[in-house]
Design an enzyme around this catalytic site. Sequence first.
Site, short mmCIF file in Angstrom:
data_model
loop_
_atom_site.label_atom_id
_atom_site.label_comp_id
_atom_site.label_asym_id
_atom_site.label_seq_id
_atom_site.Cartn_x
_atom_site.Cartn_y
_atom_site.Cartn_z
N HIS A 101 0.85 -1.20 0.00
CA HIS A 101 0.00 0.00 0.00
C HIS A 101 0.88 1.24 0.00
O HIS A 101 2.03 1.20 0.45
CB HIS A 101 -0.96 0.02 1.20
CG HIS A 101 -0.28 -0.16 2.51
ND1 HIS A 101 0.09 -1.38 3.00
CD2 HIS A 101 0.12 0.73 3.44
CE1 HIS A 101 0.68 -1.25 4.17
NE2 HIS A 101 0.73 0.04 4.46
N HIS A 103 0.84 5.20 1.31
CA HIS A 103 0.20 6.25 2.10
C HIS A 103 0.26 7.56 1.31
O HIS A 103 1.33 7.92 0.79
CB HIS A 103 0.96 6.49 3.40
CG HIS A 103 1.01 5.31 4.32
ND1 HIS A 103 0.26 5.24 5.47
CD2 HIS A 103 1.75 4.17 4.28
CE1 HIS A 103 0.53 4.10 6.10
NE2 HIS A 103 1.44 3.44 5.40
P1 5GP Z 1 1.92 0.38 7.37
O1 5GP Z 1 2.41 0.64 8.76
O2 5GP Z 1 1.80 -1.12 7.09
O3 5GP Z 1 2.70 1.08 6.30
O4 5GP Z 1 0.48 1.02 7.29
C1 5GP Z 1 -0.68 0.38 7.67
C2 5GP Z 1 -1.73 1.46 7.85
O5 5GP Z 1 -3.00 0.87 7.73
C3 5GP Z 1 -1.68 2.16 9.21
O6 5GP Z 1 -1.54 3.56 9.01
C4 5GP Z 1 -3.01 1.79 9.86
O7 5GP Z 1 -3.57 2.86 10.59
C5 5GP Z 1 -3.88 1.43 8.67
N1 5GP Z 1 -4.87 0.42 8.90
C6 5GP Z 1 -4.65 -0.81 9.45
N2 5GP Z 1 -5.79 -1.52 9.48
C7 5GP Z 1 -6.75 -0.73 8.93
C8 5GP Z 1 -8.15 -0.91 8.70
O8 5GP Z 1 -8.75 -1.96 9.00
N3 5GP Z 1 -8.82 0.11 8.11
C9 5GP Z 1 -8.19 1.29 7.76
N4 5GP Z 1 -8.93 2.23 7.19
N5 5GP Z 1 -6.87 1.50 7.97
C10 5GP Z 1 -6.16 0.50 8.55
#
Ligand code: 5GP
Length: 138
Positions: A101, A103
């Site tokens: 993903h 951001h």
């Molecule tokens: P990472 O740390 O893997 O780059 O980012 C994961 C992101 O996904 C985090 O910012 C977290 O807040 C978001 N996130 C995790 N689970 C969910 C979810 O079930 N729904 C939404 N909308 N965001 C999520």
Amino acid sequence: MKDETCIFCKIANGEIPSATVYEDNDFRVILDMNPASKGHALILPKNHYKDVCNLDSTVAAKVLPLAAKIGAAMEKGLGCAGFNLVQNNGTEAGQTVFHFHVHVIPRYQGGPSIAAWEPHAANEKELAETAEKIRTLL
Ligand code: 5GP
Ligand code: ZN
């Protein structure tokens, strides 16, 4: 290519509801449930790829143009002054959901501030040696 155990597969494919800002055949873009700033969005491919190293090249080619489109819409619609694209790979890099993903984080005048790395000086020898370690594997 979905992973039955993956929360982002379920969200991207509409099995779990989300605040969706964009959807097409390849992607769903949702709002992060723990935003770093108002409008913090996540670009999710509908297929499951663990990280950027496993991403399909056709999908990869579409990600940056989509991120630019989302960021431009944020500037117009939310009034942010700019935006960051952040993409984490691996636990040590801050990845918590192992479905690729991107951001898209709006940045506003006056904050909120978002933690960045602390730069340190590197000498030319160190830079050359480090570059060599990467270059030889490409
Ligand atoms: P990472 O740390 O893997 O780059 O980012 C994961 C992101 O996904 C985090 O910012 C977290 O807040 C978001 N996130 C995790 N689970 C969910 C979810 O079930 N729904 C939404 N909308 N965001 C999520
Ligand atoms: Zn997934």
